[in-house]
Design a protein around this motif. Structure first.
Motif, short mmCIF file in Angstrom:
data_model
loop_
_atom_site.label_atom_id
_atom_site.label_comp_id
_atom_site.label_asym_id
_atom_site.label_seq_id
_atom_site.Cartn_x
_atom_site.Cartn_y
_atom_site.Cartn_z
N LEU A 1 0.84 -1.19 0.00
CA LEU A 1 0.00 0.00 0.00
C LEU A 1 0.88 1.25 0.00
O LEU A 1 1.87 1.32 0.73
N ALA A 2 0.53 2.23 -0.82
CA ALA A 2 1.28 3.48 -0.89
C ALA A 2 1.28 4.18 0.47
O ALA A 2 0.35 4.03 1.27
N LYS A 3 2.34 4.94 0.73
CA LYS A 3 2.48 5.61 2.02
C LYS A 3 2.10 7.10 1.99
O LYS A 3 1.73 7.67 3.02
N LEU A 4 2.24 7.74 0.83
CA LEU A 4 2.14 9.19 0.79
C LEU A 4 0.74 9.72 0.54
O LEU A 4 0.50 10.93 0.64
N GLY A 5 -0.19 8.84 0.21
CA GLY A 5 -1.57 9.27 0.03
C GLY A 5 -1.72 10.35 -1.02
O GLY A 5 -1.06 10.34 -2.06
N SER A 6 -2.55 11.34 -0.72
CA SER A 6 -2.86 12.39 -1.70
C SER A 6 -1.72 13.36 -1.93
O SER A 6 -1.80 14.20 -2.83
N GLN A 7 -0.67 13.27 -1.12
CA GLN A 7 0.46 14.19 -1.28
C GLN A 7 1.52 13.66 -2.24
O GLN A 7 2.51 14.35 -2.52
N ALA A 8 1.36 12.43 -2.74
CA ALA A 8 2.40 11.83 -3.59
C ALA A 8 2.68 12.69 -4.82
O ALA A 8 3.85 12.88 -5.20
N GLY A 9 1.65 13.20 -5.46
CA GLY A 9 1.84 13.97 -6.69
C GLY A 9 2.62 15.25 -6.47
O GLY A 9 3.53 15.57 -7.24
N VAL A 10 2.28 15.99 -5.42
CA VAL A 10 2.96 17.27 -5.19
C VAL A 10 4.40 17.03 -4.72
O VAL A 10 5.32 17.75 -5.13
N VAL A 11 4.63 16.01 -3.89
CA VAL A 11 6.00 15.69 -3.47
C VAL A 11 6.81 15.25 -4.69
O VAL A 11 7.96 15.70 -4.87
N GLY A 12 6.23 14.41 -5.54
CA GLY A 12 6.93 13.95 -6.72
C GLY A 12 7.21 15.06 -7.72
O GLY A 12 8.25 15.07 -8.38
N ALA A 13 6.27 16.01 -7.84
CA ALA A 13 6.52 17.16 -8.72
C ALA A 13 7.72 17.95 -8.23
O ALA A 13 8.57 18.37 -9.03
N GLY A 14 7.80 18.12 -6.92
CA GLY A 14 8.95 18.83 -6.36
C GLY A 14 10.25 18.07 -6.56
O GLY A 14 11.27 18.65 -6.95
N LEU A 15 10.22 16.78 -6.33
CA LEU A 15 11.42 15.96 -6.51
C LEU A 15 11.87 15.95 -7.97
O LEU A 15 13.07 15.95 -8.27
N THR A 16 10.90 15.95 -8.90
CA THR A 16 11.25 16.01 -10.32
C THR A 16 11.89 17.34 -10.65
O THR A 16 12.85 17.42 -11.44
N GLY A 17 11.40 18.40 -10.03
CA GLY A 17 12.01 19.71 -10.20
C GLY A 17 13.45 19.71 -9.72
O GLY A 17 14.35 20.28 -10.35
N TRP A 18 13.71 19.06 -8.59
CA TRP A 18 15.07 18.95 -8.07
C TRP A 18 15.96 18.13 -9.02
O TRP A 18 17.10 18.50 -9.31
N ALA A 19 15.42 17.01 -9.51
CA ALA A 19 16.22 16.09 -10.33
C ALA A 19 16.70 16.72 -11.62
O ALA A 19 17.73 16.34 -12.17
N THR A 20 15.94 17.70 -12.13
CA THR A 20 16.28 18.31 -13.41
C THR A 20 16.92 19.69 -13.24
O THR A 20 17.13 20.39 -14.22
N ALA A 21 17.21 20.06 -12.01
CA ALA A 21 17.79 21.38 -11.75
C ALA A 21 19.21 21.46 -12.33
O ALA A 21 19.93 20.48 -12.38
#
Length: 301
Positions: free
Chosen positions: A281-301
């Motif tokens: 079962l996923a851990k991040l619930g409804s926040q997964a998308g916004v956290v992942g968007a931020g992490l993707t922003g970091w990865a491509t910085a």
């Protein structure tokens, strides 16, 4: 500038915003109604304004935005996003011009997959799938530590034809798609069909789950059909991609305890040489998308 990224997870009803640190920590978050009625360009302008305002307030000069639809991440183009009325929009370029920030645009499910893999239930897995089940069904697929993108077309597992869906016609015009029995609307339509009641009176997934746990046979059959369909779609996906872990998320993941036994049994009976993945079962619930968007922003910085 602060060591953080302004993140946005765009939805047809609400857009979630957050400030995300490099380690995936969500430093702050809120949500705003998505002004879809303002039109495609008006929506771009609103999003750019929100990113710029938030970036200035937080001392942040970079954004990451997750969007539902077909997203060509390499070129920053929204090929099509029906929920918000976008088609062939060069979103990264427009947001950078209008907000004064630099950044990246990604797919909402792949963003969730990035988050679950880094700080959630998929942590440590180089071969995994993240499958959020909600209004639709899609998958973020990681193989050898790399996310499969295919110019935005990878991961549409919800449109895998499965026997459990019978001759149901999908919104995509195909017949028998998994999404027609497993998604939130699909579960409701299946109950409506079997019970012979008005669709408006069909229970939502959380109610369906509660009734099934209380012993209601019809609710159990509807959920078992959805679970069987998921198992049938997973076999070819497992055969092709070899995941060690499958993370189930989204609004319908509240039925995880009811869906998983049927899926596990089907995989046990069907898989032979394939690697048998663990379903979690996923851990991040409804926040997964916004956290992942931020992490993707970091990865491509």
């Amino acid at each position: 500038m602060t060591a953080a990224v302004i993140a946005a997870d765009l939805g047809g009803t609400y857009t979630k915003f957050g400030v995300v640190a490099e380690d995936g920590q969500l430093l702050s978050s809120d949500k705003q109604p998505t002004p879809v009625a303002s039109g495609p360009i008006g929506l771009v302008e609103w999003l750019a304004q929100e990113l710029g305002r938030r970036g200035e307030a937080a001392g942040v000069d970079r954004f990451g935005v997750a969007v539902p639809g077909i997203i060509d991440e390499r070129h920053g183009v929204v090929v099509i996003a029906p929920n918000v009325g976008w088609k062939d929009i060069r979103l990264t370029e427009l947001l950078e011009q209008l907000s004064g920030l630099s950044g990246v645009v990604t797919h909402d499910v792949r963003a969730g997959g990035v988050a679950e893999r880094k700080v959630g239930a998929g942590a440590g897995a180089d071969d995994m799938m993240f499958i959020p089940i909600g209004t639709g069904v899609a998958a973020a697929i990681v193989v050898d530590g790399r996310m499969l993108v295919a110019d935005g077309y990878a991961g549409e597992i919800g449109h895998t034809p499965v026997a459990a869906a019978g001759d149901n016609v999908c919104a995509c015009k195909q017949v028998g798609c998994l999404e027609t029995v497993l998604s939130g609307p699909g579960l409701r339509r299946e109950y409506h069909r079997r019970a012979g009641i008005e669709l408006a009176d069909a229970p939502h997934p959380e109610v369906l789950g509660r009734r099934a746990r209380d012993g209601d046979k019809l609710s159990r059959r509807v959920i078992e059909t959805a679970a069987l369909g998921l198992g049938q779609a997973l076999v070819p996906a497992i055969t092709l991609c070899g995941p060690e872990r499958i993370v189930i998320g989204g609004g319908v993941s509240g039925l995880f305890d009811l869906i998983t036994p049927t899926v596990e049994s089907y995989l046990d009976d069907t898989l032979t040489f394939q690697r048998r993945p663990k379903l979690v079962l996923a851990k991040l619930g409804s926040q997964a998308g916004v956290v992942g968007a931020g992490l993707t922003g970091w990865a491509t910085a």
